[in-house]
Design a protein around this motif. Structure first.
Motif, short mmCIF file in Angstrom:
data_model
loop_
_atom_site.label_atom_id
_atom_site.label_comp_id
_atom_site.label_asym_id
_atom_site.label_seq_id
_atom_site.Cartn_x
_atom_site.Cartn_y
_atom_site.Cartn_z
N ARG A 31 0.82 -1.22 0.00
CA ARG A 31 0.00 0.00 0.00
C ARG A 31 0.85 1.26 0.00
NH1 ARG A 31 -3.31 1.76 5.12
NH2 ARG A 31 -1.58 3.20 5.23
N ARG A 32 1.89 1.27 0.82
CA ARG A 32 2.73 2.46 0.90
C ARG A 32 3.56 2.67 -0.35
NH1 ARG A 32 4.68 2.16 7.28
NH2 ARG A 32 2.72 2.96 8.15
N GLU A 35 1.07 4.31 -2.76
CA GLU A 35 0.59 5.65 -2.42
C GLU A 35 1.72 6.65 -2.21
OE1 GLU A 35 -1.95 5.23 0.96
OE2 GLU A 35 -3.65 4.57 -0.25
N ARG A 36 2.83 6.20 -1.61
CA ARG A 36 3.89 7.14 -1.23
C ARG A 36 5.21 6.89 -1.95
NH1 ARG A 36 3.21 7.25 5.35
NH2 ARG A 36 0.92 7.24 5.41
N SER A 92 -6.58 2.71 7.21
CA SER A 92 -6.70 2.25 5.82
C SER A 92 -8.14 2.32 5.33
CB SER A 92 -6.17 0.81 5.72
OG SER A 92 -6.16 0.36 4.39
N ARG A 95 -9.42 6.12 4.66
CA ARG A 95 -8.71 6.99 3.73
C ARG A 95 -9.63 7.38 2.57
NH1 ARG A 95 -3.20 7.27 4.11
NH2 ARG A 95 -2.98 7.80 1.91
N LEU A 100 -3.65 8.09 -7.72
CA LEU A 100 -2.26 8.15 -7.29
C LEU A 100 -1.60 9.40 -7.86
CD1 LEU A 100 -1.16 4.44 -7.87
CD2 LEU A 100 -1.64 5.55 -5.68
N PRO A 104 4.93 10.60 -6.21
CA PRO A 104 4.53 10.34 -4.83
C PRO A 104 5.42 11.08 -3.82
CG PRO A 104 5.71 8.47 -5.72
CD PRO A 104 5.46 9.39 -6.87
N ARG A 172 3.09 0.58 -10.68
CA ARG A 172 2.34 1.71 -10.13
C ARG A 172 1.61 2.52 -11.20
NH1 ARG A 172 2.90 7.04 -8.65
NH2 ARG A 172 1.98 7.54 -6.60
N VAL A 180 -6.65 1.47 -6.05
CA VAL A 180 -6.06 1.83 -4.76
C VAL A 180 -7.12 1.83 -3.66
CG1 VAL A 180 -4.92 3.68 -3.47
CG2 VAL A 180 -4.22 3.18 -5.81
N ASN A 184 -6.99 -0.41 -0.35
CA ASN A 184 -7.13 0.13 1.00
C ASN A 184 -8.21 -0.60 1.79
OD1 ASN A 184 -5.10 2.02 0.73
ND2 ASN A 184 -6.48 3.65 0.07
#
Length: 204
Positions: A31-32, A35-36, A92, A95, A100, A104, A172, A180, A184
């Protein structure tokens, strides 16, 4: 020298075996990473690898006093780990669904490392399974070999997280905001179920 190399690679294999099963850390890393970005996913995995190395070291060096303390305080660890899982699950699930970002933002990397370390360190199943593997398949004969094995386990665990997070990052660009959102939701439900199970086990 050859013995040391053999022990190191044995540790690498054990590290991959310890890290590879899909669990809370794997879900968080996926997940991270989506997203990040790669850095945050890897930071979470690094925290898990540090915890793997720490507890593997306890087992490899035969520090039975520490293992006894962990075993005696297993219910407390389960409560702490279960609550932490529920907090992450709630985050989670709540959110906001959004696409995305093209670039990121990594966010707080030390916090990502800590969350990976903490979640692994409060998972009694992981700790006991890790100890069993190290004692059963380590076959070390002294402190130098113990240290070599633990270093291999750390590298093996870290290599797995690099492989997982790198693979997710490569995919990604093909992931939509809707995907996404469902990731989540799925992550939240699975982590919540694991958290409730852990708490239930501690309270029984």
């Amino acid at each position: 020298m050859l013995d040391d190399i053999g022990i190191f690679w044995r540790g690498v294999v054990l590290g991959v075996i310890i890290a590879a099963p899909v669990g809370p850390i794997g879900l968080l890393c996926i997940r991270r990473s989506l997203e990040r970005g790669l850095a945050t996913g890897l930071a979470t995995g690094l925290g898990a690898a540090l915890a793997d190395a720490f507890f593997s070291g306890i087992a490899a060096f035969g520090i039975t006093a520490v293992l006894n303390v962990i075993t005696q305080n297993m219910p407390l660890l389960q409560v702490v780990g279960g609550l932490f899982l529920l907090i992450v699950a709630g985050h989670s699930l709540t959110r906001e669904p959004k696409p995305l970002a093209a670039e990121p933002v990594a966010g707080n990397l030390p916090a990502a490392v800590f969350s990976g370390l903490f979640l692994t360190a409060t998972n009694p199943v992981t700790i006991l399974g890790m100890s069993t593997l190290v004692v059963g398949f380590g076959n070390t004969k002294g402190p130098v070999e113990d240290g070599t094995l633990v270093a291999g386990i750390f590298i093996g665990s870290l290599l797995w997280w690099m492989f997982l997070c790198g693979g997710v990052t490569l995919l990604r660009s093909r992931v939509t905001g809707r995907t996404v959102h469902w990731i989540n939701i799925g992550t939240g439900l699975i982590l919540g179920a694991l958290g409730l199970y852990t708490l239930g086990t501690a309270l029984v």
